[in-house]
Scaffold this active site. Structure first.
Site, mmCIF file in Angstrom:
data_model
loop_
_atom_site.group_PDB
_atom_site.id
_atom_site.type_symbol
_atom_site.label_atom_id
_atom_site.label_comp_id
_atom_site.label_asym_id
_atom_site.label_seq_id
_atom_site.Cartn_x
_atom_site.Cartn_y
_atom_site.Cartn_z
ATOM 1 N N LEU A 103 20.863 27.687 20.423
ATOM 2 C CA LEU A 103 20.574 29.122 20.547
ATOM 3 C C LEU A 103 19.251 29.396 21.269
ATOM 4 C CD1 LEU A 103 21.837 30.487 17.092
ATOM 5 C CD2 LEU A 103 22.993 30.573 19.310
ATOM 6 N N ASP B 152 28.798 22.249 21.563
ATOM 7 C CA ASP B 152 27.579 21.858 22.283
ATOM 8 C C ASP B 152 27.211 22.939 23.315
ATOM 9 O OD1 ASP B 152 25.314 20.539 23.064
ATOM 10 O OD2 ASP B 152 26.317 18.823 23.957
ATOM 11 N N HIS C 183 21.448 27.361 29.842
ATOM 12 C CA HIS C 183 20.256 27.031 30.627
ATOM 13 C C HIS C 183 20.006 28.148 31.643
ATOM 14 C CE1 HIS C 183 19.351 23.058 29.101
ATOM 15 N NE2 HIS C 183 20.622 22.715 29.200
HETATM 16 O O1 DOR Z 1 23.991 18.330 27.645
HETATM 17 C C1 DOR Z 1 23.274 18.466 26.677
HETATM 18 N N1 DOR Z 1 22.512 19.552 26.530
HETATM 19 N N2 DOR Z 1 23.240 17.505 25.757
HETATM 20 C C2 DOR Z 1 22.345 17.507 24.751
HETATM 21 O O2 DOR Z 1 22.369 16.601 23.947
HETATM 22 C C3 DOR Z 1 21.343 18.589 24.642
HETATM 23 C C4 DOR Z 1 21.824 19.807 25.304
HETATM 24 C C5 DOR Z 1 20.758 20.844 25.525
HETATM 25 O O3 DOR Z 1 19.966 21.106 24.613
HETATM 26 O O4 DOR Z 1 20.715 21.442 26.593
HETATM 27 ZN ZN ZN Z 2 23.556 15.974 22.105
#
Ligand code: DOR
Ligand code: ZN
Length: 443
Positions: free
Chosen positions: A69, A313, A317
């Site tokens: 989050l 997951d 970003h």
């Molecule tokens: O692709 C990923 N992004 N793998 C992770 O383990 C962490 C995550 C992130 O926090 O962006």
């Molecule tokens: Zn991870």
């Protein structure tokens, strides 16, 4: 009857729980009060708000054991509010928030902050995951007991994004959480074997000249941690399992009685490493997209229960962290609003899971692993009214900018996906109606 009481009484008409027989459903004060013919005959039904669910499937509200989050610290990428909105629109009623925030969620203070933010937004129940080690640096254990006894009641601990690679720290963490029924969720990545890794190690990485992330780097840690969990008789959960070999390791451990559970992400069920060929960092993720052989094995392992759950997951970003050259891009992809549709595409349509199975992998089992009493419950009288209404026959085209997340990094951009969340209910209050967000205050 007061306005408040009116809005708390809802009659869902014509929906099919688990895609089976149609049965009307009466929700009163956040609880399922009557089901089937009893629902319309119930005295409270006369004043209820009626919702037409003709042709829709009713499932227990979805539970995501693995969400990022980004609050506190990266509110430009996601906030508890925007992530909660994406979750509700995706059919979720509870999410577990990973601790790789800034500051790290490694103290009672930070997990309580995230928990309260979630409660104030009120769209889904936000359960913080606590870091295993201070700052996720893998040097010493965080205040696990203090987080467990905080208002957030943390039961799941993870250094996700980093592997707890020190075997002694991993052993101690597994032993420690037994005192309060906790579980360690491991991001299985042997660090030395993945130094500088950019994508799955295989024929595609060789062709592109990218540094590879070999399957064995995941499998070796899973094997080690299953043995450690056996040794101290504790609970281990494997985050985002991604290789066929990992399935074999988990199957062998389960066969000998190891207390291990595992998750797979929607993107690992659908996409392969060939996506890296265009060098578009939207497909950069950790663990990386694997081969078609892995994808097929992950699907069959989810169908037969070797893999317990689907977890998103969801990793938002900001554009500057994704729209750059591959090597410098942050790994991760959005998942909350597309998860159910990807599971329908990869598991339901090919006949690998029925709707009972979907409820198991996206609601019941994640709630059980995370220790949630009020979610992942059966659709039955007396149970909390956490529900999702799904239109199985429609499809939609994914557009990152139209998703509720603050970020737009969906790997499914432009794809037509089957099935759509029409309504979501959190303790009887509707958070999503006709596929759109309602602003609500749930008690
Ligand atoms: O692709 C990923 N992004 N793998 C992770 O383990 C962490 C995550 C992130 O926090 O962006
Ligand atoms: Zn991870």
């Amino acid at each position: 009857m007061t306005q408040e009481e009116t809005t708390r009484t809802v009659l869902i008409v014509g929906g099919a729980p688990y895609g089976e027989e149609r049965a009307d459903l009466l929700l009163v004060d956040g609880v399922m009060a009557a089901l089937g013919v009893d629902a319309t005959a119930h005295p409270a039904a006369a004043d209820a708000t009626r919702i037409d669910a003709d042709g829709l499937i009713v499932l227990p509200g979805l539970v995501d054991l693995h969400t990022h989050l980004r609050e506190p610290g990266r509110e430009d990428a996601e906030t508890v509010e925007t992530g909660s909105a994406a979750a509700a629109l995706g059919g979720f009623t509870a999410v577990f928030a990973m601790p790789n925030t800034d500051p790290t969620a490694d103290t009672a203070g930070v997990v309580e902050q995230v928990y309260r933010l979630g409660r104030d937004v009120g769209l889904v129940d936000v359960h913080p995951i606590g870091a295993v080690t201070v700052g996720r640096r893998g040097e010493r254990l965080a205040e696990l007991a203090a987080m467990a006894s905080s208002a957030a009641g943390v039961r799941v601990f993870s250094d996700d994004g980093e592997c707890v690679s020190d075997p002694l720290l991993m052993r101690r963490a597994l032993e420690y959480v037994k005192a309060f029924g906790g579980v360690i969720a491991q991001h299985a990545q042997e660090p030395r074997l993945t130094e500088g890794a950019q994508m799955h190690e295989g024929v595609v990485s060789a062709r592109l000249g990218m540094t590879g992330w070999p399957a064995v780097a995941e499998e070796a840690i899973i094997a080690r941690d299953c043995l450690l969990a056996d040794h101290v008789d504790s609970r281990l959960h494997i985050c985002h399992l991604s290789t066929a070999g990992s399935v074999d390791v988990v199957a062998a451990a389960k066969a000998r009685g190891t207390r291990v559970t595992a998750e797979v992400t929607p993107h690992h069920l659908l996409l392969t490493d060939e996506r890296a060929e265009g060098y578009d960092p939207v497909f950069k993720v950790n663990p990386p997209l694997r081969t078609d052989t892995d994808v097929q094995k992950l699907r069959s392992a989810l169908a037969d229960g070797t893999i317990d759950i689907v977890a998103t997951d969801h990793a938002p970003h900001a554009s500057q962290d994704k729209e750059c050259e591959w090597d410098n891009a942050s790994p991760g992809m959005l998942g909350l609003q597309t998860a159910l549709s990807v599971v329908i595409a990869t598991m339901v349509r090919p006949g690998l899971l029925d709707w009972r199975g979907v409820a198991r992998v996206l609601s019941e089992a994640p709630a059980r692993i995370g220790g949630l009493a009020g979610h992942g419950r059966p659709i039955a009288v007396g149970e909390p009214a956490n529900l999702v209404l799904v239109d199985p026959d429609t499809s939609w085209t994914v557009s990152g900018v139209d998703l509720a997340s603050l970020s737009a990094n969906t790997p499914f951009e432009g794809m037509e996906l089957p099935g759509r969340v029409v309504g979501t209910f959190l303790r009887g209050k509707q958070t999503v109606a006709d596929g759109a967000l309602l602003s609500v205050q749930v008690i």
